[in-house]
Write an enzyme that holds these catalytic residues in place. Structure first.
Site, PDB file in Angstrom:
ATOM      1  N   LYS A 124       0.775  -1.407   0.052  1.00 51.38           N
ATOM      2  CA  LYS A 124      -0.018   0.061  -0.028  1.00 51.38           C
ATOM      3  C   LYS A 124       0.950   1.223  -0.004  1.00 51.38           C
ATOM      4  CE  LYS A 124      -4.506   0.945   0.233  1.00 51.38           C
ATOM      5  NZ  LYS A 124      -5.438   0.132  -0.008  1.00 51.38           N
ATOM      6  N   ASP A 164      -6.918   4.407  -4.504  1.00 54.89           N
ATOM      7  CA  ASP A 164      -7.730   4.210  -3.122  1.00 54.89           C
ATOM      8  C   ASP A 164      -8.301   5.672  -3.091  1.00 54.89           C
ATOM      9  OD1 ASP A 164      -7.847   1.978  -0.851  1.00 54.89           O
ATOM     10  OD2 ASP A 164      -7.551   3.951   0.223  1.00 54.89           O
TER      11      ASP A 164
HETATM   12  N1  GLU Z   1      -7.453   0.113  -2.815  1.00 54.84           N
HETATM   13  C1  GLU Z   1      -8.396  -1.004  -3.082  1.00 54.84           C
HETATM   14  C2  GLU Z   1      -8.044  -1.888  -1.983  1.00 54.84           C
HETATM   15  O1  GLU Z   1      -8.213  -1.337  -0.924  1.00 54.84           O
HETATM   16  C3  GLU Z   1      -7.783  -1.667  -4.478  1.00 54.84           C
HETATM   17  C4  GLU Z   1      -6.317  -1.909  -4.390  1.00 54.84           C
HETATM   18  C5  GLU Z   1      -5.713  -2.524  -6.042  1.00 54.84           C
HETATM   19  O2  GLU Z   1      -6.774  -2.543  -6.866  1.00 54.84           O
HETATM   20  O3  GLU Z   1      -4.707  -2.595  -6.112  1.00 54.84           O
HETATM   21  O4  GLU Z   1      -8.104  -3.199  -2.036  1.00 54.84           O
END
Ligand code: GLU
Length: 448
Positions: A124, A164
């Site tokens: 992340k 996100d």
């Molecule tokens: N931010 C999204 C999550 O919390 C998607 C992450 C992604 O697609 O890599 O899962």
């Protein structure tokens, strides 16, 4: 090291990372039986290894605002685990972003991604940059500056970021363009791209739709469905509005959406026309409040959506948005199902409370995995340089969510008392996600 010792250690080492500790504790409590029954896990010290990221990259971002002043923000990428695939997870741009928030999100992402059954590790990233009130040119300059630093550490087989909170199609496109420019490489290094240049259909809708598909599976266990169910949705971003859209299309009555300024309530429910209006309003960054003049309903300034009677609550805004008092309010208002569209929207106390009151509860890492699942499908489309149809991808999304639901349910039923009134999806999801990653680490020996 024993699970409790790992937690004690983390609390000592990271006293200023409460969100991260909260996420770790939730996993530790629910996997303890599996940990104890697998001597290899403690021999290989899996839990201690999985609670320390492989690495965290932190950097400074200089960017120029519209007045010609140079602004400074902080950026991070937490590469948590690539045990079962390239690091994968979104980028968040929000003033509350710090290392604790990104470590909790990255930690959750490891198990969420494992639950999808696709080969993706967990990571992340993001920045404390606040996109609110910024012009399009400022957003563009910030995204370019951000990726100019981060591009050295990501790659289609190494680390694949996505969106996100505060990062959507526009931001991903700017970052993709800068990556392509710097590397001379056209690859699937980011997901959530525009569909005309490598993006996948249904990626935008997938997190919200997936949460509702998960809810349908939960209701299905009780031979029930969404028809005429009253649904409270929090948030008005991508996840919220697509969850509302899917629920409404399945004949639920969606009563609320909300944002940082308040809650919008419509007793008649939001239909497709109203949701399209809300999407446009949010896209243009205009106030939700203006809805009342067009469609009626009520605007409750500074309030959250949980004060209304309903059958289902879909918290889709952000972490720890529902505390124990609000969980009580949901219970008093008749809520029987809580499905987390956001990451960790319930506090630990709120989770304990809803479980005690036998509310059917689905944790975010299972219920909101639809977004990253379609990101995984975007990666594979990019690798084979092909596009798949909306119908095909929606079918696949349905299948993946059903698999997550069923595997979490099976794992829960295997360890909970036979007469338990609710399926413990939290324990089930953590066991399935954790075991998949832990087994890979055991197989590798000592390396990550
Ligand atoms: N931010 C999204 C999550 O919390 C998607 C992450 C992604 O697609 O890599 O899962």
């Amino acid at each position: 090291m024993k699970l409790q010792d790992v937690i004690n250690d983390l609390e000592k080492r990271y006293p200023h990372q409460p969100e991260f500790i909260q996420a770790v504790k939730e996993v530790a409590i629910t996997i303890s039986s599996v940990y104890d029954s697998h001597p290899d896990y403690s021999r290989c010290n899996i839990f201690e290894r999985l609670t320390e990221p492989d690495r965290t990259i932190s950097f400074r971002i200089n960017w120029e605002d519209d007045q010609g002043n140079i602004q400074v923000n902080r950026g991070w990428r937490v590469q948590f685990s690539n045990a079962i695939g390239p690091y994968k997870g979104g980028l968040r741009f929000h003033p509350t972003v710090n290392e604790s928030v990104l470590k909790f999100l990255g930690f959750e992402q490891i198990f969420k991604n494992a639950l999808t059954g696709l080969p993706m590790g967990g990571g992340k990233g993001g920045s404390d940059f606040d996109p609110k009130g910024k012009s399009d040119s400022e957003i563009r300059r910030f995204c370019y500056a951000f990726i100019r630093e981060l591009y050295k550490y990501i790659g289609k087989d190494m680390d694949v970021p996505a969106g996100d909170i505060g990062v959507g199609g526009r931001e991903v496109s700017y970052m993709f363009a800068m990556y392509k420019n710097l590397t001379h490489e056209y690859s699937g290094v980011l997901t959530g791209k525009g569909v005309g240049f490598g993006g996948s259909l249904i990626r935008t809708e997938a997190t919200g739709y997936g949460a509702v598909y998960f809810l349908e599976n939960m209701l299905g266990v009780h031979k029930d469905n969404l028809t005429n169910k009253r649904v409270l949705v929090s948030g008005a971003g991508n996840v919220s509005l697509h969850a509302a859209e899917k629920a409404a299309s399945l004949d639920a009555i969606v009563l609320t959406v909300s944002d940082s300024k308040g809650t919008l309530y419509d007793a008649k429910g939001f239909d497709q026309e109203k949701i399209d209006w809300l999407k446009k309003q949010k896209e243009q960054r205009k106030p939700l409040e203006e809805y009342v003049a067009v469609f009626g309903g009520e605007w409750l300034a500074g309030q959250k959506p949980w004060q209304f009677e309903a059958d289902v609550a879909l918290p889709c805004a952000t972490q720890n948005e529902v505390d124990i008092a609000e969980a009580k309010q949901m219970h008093e208002n008749g809520v029987k199902y809580i499905v987390e569209g956001a990451n960790m929207p319930l506090t630990a106390e709120a989770i304990d409370y809803v479980r005690e009151k036998n509310i059917h509860y689905a944790p975010g890492k299972a219920a909101n995995a639809g977004g990253v699942a379609v990101s995984g499908l975007e990666m594979s489309q990019n690798s084979v340089r092909q596009y798949r149809s909306f119908e095909d991808l929606d079918l696949q999304l349905h299948r993946i969510i059903k698999d997550i639901h069923d595997s979490a349910m099976r794992a829960a039923l295997a360890c909970q008392p036979e007469d338990a009134p609710c399926i413990d999806y939290m324990t089930g999801a953590n066991i399935v996600g954790f075991s998949r990653v832990a087994d890979a680490l055991v197989a590798y020996g000592i390396l990550n």
